[in-house]
Design a protein around this motif. Structure first.
Motif, PDB file in Angstrom:
ATOM      1  N   TYR A  57      47.353  28.834  39.515  1.00 51.34           N
ATOM      2  CA  TYR A  57      46.079  29.313  40.049  1.00 51.34           C
ATOM      3  C   TYR A  57      45.304  30.080  38.980  1.00 51.34           C
ATOM      4  O   TYR A  57      44.081  29.948  38.857  1.00 51.34           O
ATOM      5  N   PHE A  58      46.023  30.893  38.221  1.00 43.01           N
ATOM      6  CA  PHE A  58      45.394  31.719  37.189  1.00 43.01           C
ATOM      7  C   PHE A  58      44.725  30.839  36.138  1.00 43.01           C
ATOM      8  O   PHE A  58      43.564  31.081  35.751  1.00 43.01           O
ATOM      9  N   HIS A  59      45.431  29.820  35.659  1.00 39.49           N
ATOM     10  CA  HIS A  59      44.855  28.949  34.630  1.00 39.49           C
ATOM     11  C   HIS A  59      43.677  28.147  35.186  1.00 39.49           C
ATOM     12  O   HIS A  59      42.670  27.942  34.486  1.00 39.49           O
ATOM     13  N   ARG A  60      43.777  27.663  36.410  1.00 32.07           N
ATOM     14  CA  ARG A  60      42.676  26.890  36.987  1.00 32.07           C
ATOM     15  C   ARG A  60      41.445  27.760  37.220  1.00 32.07           C
ATOM     16  O   ARG A  60      40.308  27.284  37.076  1.00 32.07           O
ATOM     17  N   PHE A  61      41.664  29.014  37.576  1.00 33.03           N
ATOM     18  CA  PHE A  61      40.531  29.906  37.845  1.00 33.03           C
ATOM     19  C   PHE A  61      39.668  30.089  36.602  1.00 33.03           C
ATOM     20  O   PHE A  61      38.438  30.083  36.676  1.00 33.03           O
ATOM     21  N   TYR A  62      40.335  30.261  35.452  1.00 29.48           N
ATOM     22  CA  TYR A  62      39.575  30.518  34.231  1.00 29.48           C
ATOM     23  C   TYR A  62      39.084  29.239  33.557  1.00 29.48           C
ATOM     24  O   TYR A  62      38.567  29.310  32.437  1.00 29.48           O
ATOM     25  N   ARG A  72      41.519  39.983  33.818  1.00 30.67           N
ATOM     26  CA  ARG A  72      42.667  39.107  33.999  1.00 30.67           C
ATOM     27  C   ARG A  72      43.744  39.716  34.888  1.00 30.67           C
ATOM     28  O   ARG A  72      44.417  38.988  35.619  1.00 30.67           O
ATOM     29  N   TYR A  73      43.929  41.036  34.843  1.00 30.28           N
ATOM     30  CA  TYR A  73      44.991  41.630  35.639  1.00 30.28           C
ATOM     31  C   TYR A  73      44.629  41.667  37.123  1.00 30.28           C
ATOM     32  O   TYR A  73      45.502  41.522  37.981  1.00 30.28           O
ATOM     33  N   VAL A  74      43.366  41.857  37.439  1.00 32.48           N
ATOM     34  CA  VAL A  74      42.928  41.774  38.836  1.00 32.48           C
ATOM     35  C   VAL A  74      43.104  40.343  39.345  1.00 32.48           C
ATOM     36  O   VAL A  74      43.586  40.106  40.456  1.00 32.48           O
ATOM     37  N   THR A  75      42.736  39.380  38.520  1.00 29.36           N
ATOM     38  CA  THR A  75      42.914  37.980  38.899  1.00 29.36           C
ATOM     39  C   THR A  75      44.386  37.625  39.046  1.00 29.36           C
ATOM     40  O   THR A  75      44.769  36.874  39.953  1.00 29.36           O
ATOM     41  N   ALA A  76      45.226  38.168  38.169  1.00 28.28           N
ATOM     42  CA  ALA A  76      46.659  37.876  38.255  1.00 28.28           C
ATOM     43  C   ALA A  76      47.238  38.405  39.562  1.00 28.28           C
ATOM     44  O   ALA A  76      48.034  37.716  40.224  1.00 28.28           O
ATOM     45  N   CYS A  77      46.865  39.618  39.971  1.00 22.37           N
ATOM     46  CA  CYS A  77      47.341  40.143  41.256  1.00 22.37           C
ATOM     47  C   CYS A  77      46.855  39.287  42.418  1.00 22.37           C
ATOM     48  O   CYS A  77      47.602  39.018  43.369  1.00 22.37           O
ATOM     49  N   CYS A  78      45.620  38.838  42.343  1.00 23.26           N
ATOM     50  CA  CYS A  78      45.073  37.997  43.404  1.00 23.26           C
ATOM     51  C   CYS A  78      45.790  36.656  43.463  1.00 23.26           C
ATOM     52  O   CYS A  78      46.103  36.160  44.558  1.00 23.26           O
ATOM     53  N   CYS A  79      46.080  36.053  42.329  1.00 22.17           N
ATOM     54  CA  CYS A  79      46.773  34.763  42.303  1.00 22.17           C
ATOM     55  C   CYS A  79      48.191  34.896  42.858  1.00 22.17           C
ATOM     56  O   CYS A  79      48.662  34.023  43.595  1.00 22.17           O
ATOM     57  N   LEU A  80      48.874  35.979  42.509  1.00 24.64           N
ATOM     58  CA  LEU A  80      50.223  36.182  43.037  1.00 24.64           C
ATOM     59  C   LEU A  80      50.185  36.449  44.536  1.00 24.64           C
ATOM     60  O   LEU A  80      51.062  36.003  45.287  1.00 24.64           O
ATOM     61  N   PHE A  81      49.179  37.178  44.986  1.00 23.03           N
ATOM     62  CA  PHE A  81      49.035  37.469  46.418  1.00 23.03           C
ATOM     63  C   PHE A  81      48.809  36.184  47.213  1.00 23.03           C
ATOM     64  O   PHE A  81      49.425  35.962  48.260  1.00 23.03           O
ATOM     65  N   GLU A 118      40.469  46.427  48.033  1.00 18.55           N
ATOM     66  CA  GLU A 118      39.242  45.695  48.365  1.00 18.55           C
ATOM     67  C   GLU A 118      38.834  44.770  47.232  1.00 18.55           C
ATOM     68  O   GLU A 118      38.311  43.673  47.452  1.00 18.55           O
ATOM     69  N   GLU A 119      39.094  45.193  45.995  1.00 15.27           N
ATOM     70  CA  GLU A 119      38.773  44.347  44.843  1.00 15.27           C
ATOM     71  C   GLU A 119      39.600  43.057  44.860  1.00 15.27           C
ATOM     72  O   GLU A 119      39.083  41.960  44.634  1.00 15.27           O
ATOM     73  N   VAL A 120      40.894  43.173  45.150  1.00 18.71           N
ATOM     74  CA  VAL A 120      41.756  41.991  45.174  1.00 18.71           C
ATOM     75  C   VAL A 120      41.407  41.102  46.360  1.00 18.71           C
ATOM     76  O   VAL A 120      41.367  39.865  46.244  1.00 18.71           O
ATOM     77  N   MET A 121      41.151  41.698  47.516  1.00 25.42           N
ATOM     78  CA  MET A 121      40.835  40.909  48.701  1.00 25.42           C
ATOM     79  C   MET A 121      39.513  40.168  48.545  1.00 25.42           C
ATOM     80  O   MET A 121      39.358  39.035  49.010  1.00 25.42           O
ATOM     81  N   THR A 122      38.546  40.792  47.896  1.00 24.51           N
ATOM     82  CA  THR A 122      37.273  40.109  47.640  1.00 24.51           C
ATOM     83  C   THR A 122      37.446  38.972  46.652  1.00 24.51           C
ATOM     84  O   THR A 122      36.875  37.885  46.820  1.00 24.51           O
ATOM     85  N   LEU A 123      38.257  39.212  45.626  1.00 21.10           N
ATOM     86  CA  LEU A 123      38.485  38.157  44.634  1.00 21.10           C
ATOM     87  C   LEU A 123      39.262  36.984  45.235  1.00 21.10           C
ATOM     88  O   LEU A 123      39.137  35.846  44.756  1.00 21.10           O
TER      89      LEU A 123
END
Length: 418
Positions: A57-62, A72-81, A118-123
């Motif tokens: 997910y992380f690689h496809r997002f970018y 990247r770290y906010v995105t990484a938490c979101c992808c793992l979630f 809220e940042e992770v949930m929005t992302l």
């Protein structure tokens, strides 16, 4: 469904590179994001499928967004979630953020803003739109075991052990390939074949025979994947080997080139995904995938000194996770033996709670009125034969008409003889 495989030219023209980030910096960001997902998932006892799905997910997002727009770290938490929910190993968002706070410095954690949850949930909503809600991801692990079981080994004692060592090494290469963009270039079947080929070269394991072999199959992987050239395999192998050949040291900055200004909160209007290539998978009638794209590479593994490669010796600046730190060791021991049926479980009968209802009490015989007979609790004797007929009812007397008076005949009276 969208097609998630790109040529190298498309990867070299990613949104981050268009935004002024160099190719080396983008490659480092991808490695750090993948390593962060693996480290966080390992501490939360997530399976390797969940962590690998989050990295994909992380690689496809970018490929649709820039690292300058989305940290990247906010995105990484979101992808793992999101990967935890897809792979049925869900974790709470606050728990992921808690571990991220332990692993990241204060400067890096500022990217999460004032309200990290809220940042992770929005992302997450932006991530779902970016990956087109295509949530199911296949990984090379299953294909690796499938191909290994099709290889025939000799009757010697060490042949099967050598095959197991080769599979374990290939499994490690698949783990480390998550730090590269191979999941954006090739299907998992092709990656599994290439890394088994690399592991066979390193462990000096030579495949002599395999199941399903026909005269048209020159190599063992022709049974599973067609049109795979040696140049393609060596190109994939070199992309993984480059992870172990990067110079170590503190010359590479660890923090991203962001300014000290706080990262703005995520908004829905920041979603500007790049168009996805409309190409589709191409499969043969027999179900064997074809390889259509070709990459030219003049580096040959036969010319490479394999003895100089130590894929297990690197520090934190190397690949995502060494073999010794990926719990537990995969593939599991004894994966060549047929699976046994699960044992039959003996389930005891459910125990009912005791009831507190007292038995019915009968009044004693002495307190019964004298007019009532004592209670008789004895059962009647069993019936043998047909039941007796009820007694005959008395018939009422027949009504007879009143007697009629008949006068005697008119004759002389009877006189006795003299």
């Amino acid at each position: 469904m969208p097609f998630w495989y790109y040529d190298k030219k498309e990867i070299k023209n990613s949104p981050s590179l268009q935004d002024g980030i160099t190719a080396e910096t983008e490659s480092r960001y991808r490695k750090e994001g993948a390593r962060f997902i693996i480290d966080t998932g390992t501490k939360m006892d997530l399976g390797y499928n969940t962590m690998a799905t989050g990295v994909v997910y992380f690689h496809r997002f970018y490929m649709a967004h820039s690292f300058k727009s989305f940290p990247r770290y906010v995105t990484a938490c979101c992808c793992l979630f999101l990967a935890g929910k897809v792979e049925e190993t869900p974790k709470k968002c606050k728990d992921i953020i808690k571990i991220a706070r332990e692993k990241l410095s204060d400067e890096k954690f500022r990217q999460f803003g004032e309200d990290p949850k809220e940042e992770v949930m929005t992302l997450e909503r932006i991530l779902l739109q970016t990956i087109k809600f295509d949530l199911q991801v296949e990984h090379p692990y299953g294909f690796l075991l499938k191909y290994a079981k099709s290889l025939k080994v000799g009757t010697k004692t060490g042949d099967k052990a050598k095959l197991g060592k080769m599979v374990q090494m290939a499994w490690t290469f698949v783990n480390d390939s998550l730090c590269t963009t191979l999941c954006l270039q090739w299907e998992p079947e092709v990656i599994a074949v290439a890394l088994m080929y690399l592991a066979g070269k390193l462990s000096k394991f030579e495949v002599m025979d395999w199941q399903g072999r026909t005269p048209k199959h020159l190599r063992w992987w022709d049974v599973f994947v067609e049109d795979v050239t040696m140049d393609l395999l060596e190109d994939i192998c070199h992309q993984v080997l480059d992870l172990y050949s990067h110079p170590q040291g503190n010359t590479v900055p660890d923090s991203p080139p962001y300014e000290d200004t706080p990262v703005p909160a995520l908004k829905k209007d920041r979603l500007h995904p790049q168009p996805i290539s409309p190409a589709q998978h191409s499969h043969s009638p027999a179900g064997v995938p074809h390889v259509k794209r070709k990459e030219n590479n003049d580096r040959s593994l036969d010319k490479l000194d394999m003895s100089t490669i130590n894929y297990s010796s690197y520090n934190s600046a190397g690949p995502a996770f060494p073999p010794s730190s990926f719990p537990p060791s995969y593939p599991p021991a004894g994966f060549f033996t047929p699976s046994q049926p699960p044992p039959t479980l003996s389930i005891p009968p459910p125990s009912l709670p005791p009831t507190n209802i007292p038995p019915p009490s009968h009044p004693p015989t002495a307190h019964l009125p004298p007019s009532l007979p004592p209670p008789n609790h004895s059962l009647p004797p069993p019936l043998h034969g047909p039941p007796p007929l009820p007694p005959a009812l008395p018939l009422p007397p027949l009504s007879q008409p009143p007697p009629t008076h008949i006068p005697p005949p008119n004759r002389p009276p009877y006189l006795p003889p003299p």
